[in-house]
Design an enzyme around this catalytic site. Sequence first.
Site, mmCIF file in Angstrom:
data_model
loop_
_atom_site.group_PDB
_atom_site.id
_atom_site.type_symbol
_atom_site.label_atom_id
_atom_site.label_comp_id
_atom_site.label_asym_id
_atom_site.label_seq_id
_atom_site.Cartn_x
_atom_site.Cartn_y
_atom_site.Cartn_z
ATOM 1 N N CYS A 382 0.830 -1.197 0.000
ATOM 2 C CA CYS A 382 0.000 0.000 0.000
ATOM 3 C C CYS A 382 0.873 1.259 0.000
ATOM 4 O O CYS A 382 1.462 1.563 -1.029
ATOM 5 C CB CYS A 382 -0.999 -0.035 1.156
ATOM 6 S SG CYS A 382 -2.484 0.905 0.780
ATOM 7 N N HIS A 508 -3.632 -4.996 0.270
ATOM 8 C CA HIS A 508 -3.040 -5.539 1.501
ATOM 9 C C HIS A 508 -3.121 -7.070 1.478
ATOM 10 O O HIS A 508 -4.112 -7.639 1.937
ATOM 11 C CB HIS A 508 -3.828 -5.046 2.720
ATOM 12 C CG HIS A 508 -3.638 -3.596 3.013
ATOM 13 N ND1 HIS A 508 -2.764 -3.146 3.976
ATOM 14 C CD2 HIS A 508 -4.209 -2.494 2.479
ATOM 15 C CE1 HIS A 508 -2.802 -1.821 4.014
ATOM 16 N NE2 HIS A 508 -3.678 -1.406 3.125
ATOM 17 N N GLU A 510 -1.760 -9.070 3.337
ATOM 18 C CA GLU A 510 -1.674 -9.641 4.701
ATOM 19 C C GLU A 510 -3.049 -9.951 5.297
ATOM 20 O O GLU A 510 -3.169 -10.793 6.173
ATOM 21 C CB GLU A 510 -0.888 -8.707 5.630
ATOM 22 C CG GLU A 510 -1.568 -7.394 6.031
ATOM 23 C CD GLU A 510 -1.351 -6.262 5.027
ATOM 24 O OE1 GLU A 510 -1.043 -6.546 3.853
ATOM 25 O OE2 GLU A 510 -1.524 -5.086 5.430
HETATM 26 N N1 GLN Z 1 -1.886 6.725 2.751
HETATM 27 C C1 GLN Z 1 -1.991 5.964 1.569
HETATM 28 C C2 GLN Z 1 -3.338 6.159 0.889
HETATM 29 O O1 GLN Z 1 -4.269 6.601 1.500
HETATM 30 C C3 GLN Z 1 -1.725 4.496 1.825
HETATM 31 C C4 GLN Z 1 -2.673 3.848 2.770
HETATM 32 C C5 GLN Z 1 -2.198 2.536 3.302
HETATM 33 O O2 GLN Z 1 -0.999 2.237 3.283
HETATM 34 N N2 GLN Z 1 -3.098 1.729 3.835
HETATM 35 O O3 GLN Z 1 -3.500 5.865 -0.273
#
Ligand code: GLN
Length: 533
Positions: A382, A508, A510
């Site tokens: 992410c 994600h 995970e």
């Molecule tokens: N801050 C980033 C976004 O909003 C990544 C978010 C995250 O890593 N869950 O896109």
Amino acid sequence: MSTKYIFVTGGVTSSLGKGILSASLAKLLQARGFSVTIQKLDPYINVDPGTLNPYEHGECYVTEDGAETDLDLGHYERFLNIPTSQANNVTTGRIYQSVINKERRGDYLGKTVQIIPHITDEIKRNIKYLGNKYKFDFVITEIGGTVGDIESLPYIESVRQLKWELGQSAQVIHLTLVPYLNASGELKTKPTQHSVKSLLEIGVQPDILVLRTEHHLSDDLKKKVALFCNVKENAVVQSIDVSTIYEVPLKMKEEKLDETVLHKFGMPVEKEPELKAWNNFLLRHKNPKTEVDIALIGKYVELHDAYKSIAESFIHAGAVNECKVNLHFIHSEEISRRNVHDELKNYKGIVVAPGFGHRGIRGKIEATRYARENNIPFLGICLGMQMAVIEFARNVLGFSGADSTEMNEVTKYPVIDLMEEQKGITNMGGTMRLGLFACEISTESKMHEAYKKELIHERHRHRYEFNNKFLNNFEKAGMTATGFNPDSGLVEAVELKNHPWFIGVQFHPEYSSTVLNPSPLFSAFVKACIENC
Ligand code: GLN
């Protein structure tokens, strides 16, 4: 069979592991062929933990249907290998919000709206919903907090009412602590007795007591607890500390917790739980053939719960590779261009963690550059993927000042940006991409080698996206997009062509890694790290 309800309450202290106990009992019942789900009731007033700082409650776990939930739901999924949903996590905030909405609509027909019966009815409705809608054989409901807390009173009261209404079809398991006093060499049962008294004062007699302990509990001690707390001797269960949470189901099986539960429901105990695959995982986990040190770069390193699902995914991926993964949490704010070599030289793989906001960004970018330039296996999750994109833009494409508009709204090179349709929305919650989305994987990519599929589904929790305006520049210079959302065309994965293993994913992975279904991406990453040894 009609749904049976099991409530798990906690006494004496918090953090005794109600979530793991619930998941372990659920695992044993599932291994006996029953359908089981677990639900967590959280007594805080936030509507969901999405707005909570990880310092407060650790990681925010995201379900397939896009609910931002308590991290215990992650344990439920990792143990049971079945998805949870919004219905599996209810907070006081959600209960009150629903009751207040009904009151505003006039649903209560002019009545005074009160904790009993209106709040408790709403709690009971949420508990029974899983049984009524999905017809699970067992619904295990974990009540957050510790008995005696003001916040959890309406929940315990609802349990009291449900026990009364459901009779034989409901049970309460109370988890407490039996402390060991080093000076006198004694295990003490008094806190447990007091905690059961507190439950009794609210009208709830527990059926089974599970006692967390660092030392073996004698039969005499169990007898004493049984006598003082009105439970049968075989309903006093020891839960001794173990080296891995994944062993708790086996410990509970030794203690016959599942059998006691079935007996109490008047159900036959026919066969043994089928735990072959589970035991196989444990065997591999406990007998690794190799070891590998991996650095996780994040900003909540003092608090490992903030990256719970990532840490657990590495346990699953380690078992797949028969490898012990030593995950080292490294603070992104402590990494700079000057010290990055010293900080990271001993690691065979680098993960850059998800996150929000400015703090620690520079260190994350330096760690990413270090992995790219030194051919160290890299997994960016992410925000970690976004860092890989920004780093590449600045240092390879020469886009000086390239950034995400989350960090710099006026950058000349917004390589990570909000999508047009998100821009007018001011409510933070409204712009998040949450939950399960499809991702098409290009063949002949590292992504494809990992997943061995052309279409996958993974969970998201972010606001910003790769800016497709720049895609050509990236691809020409060697960073290719190998995962796309088939509906929107958004980039879901990037990788480096001339690198042994360098992947950034916008999703994600995970959240979907479980004991019986480990994340292919984590497994492939660990394999690459081992090969880098
Ligand atoms: N801050 C980033 C976004 O909003 C990544 C978010 C995250 O890593 N869950 O896109």
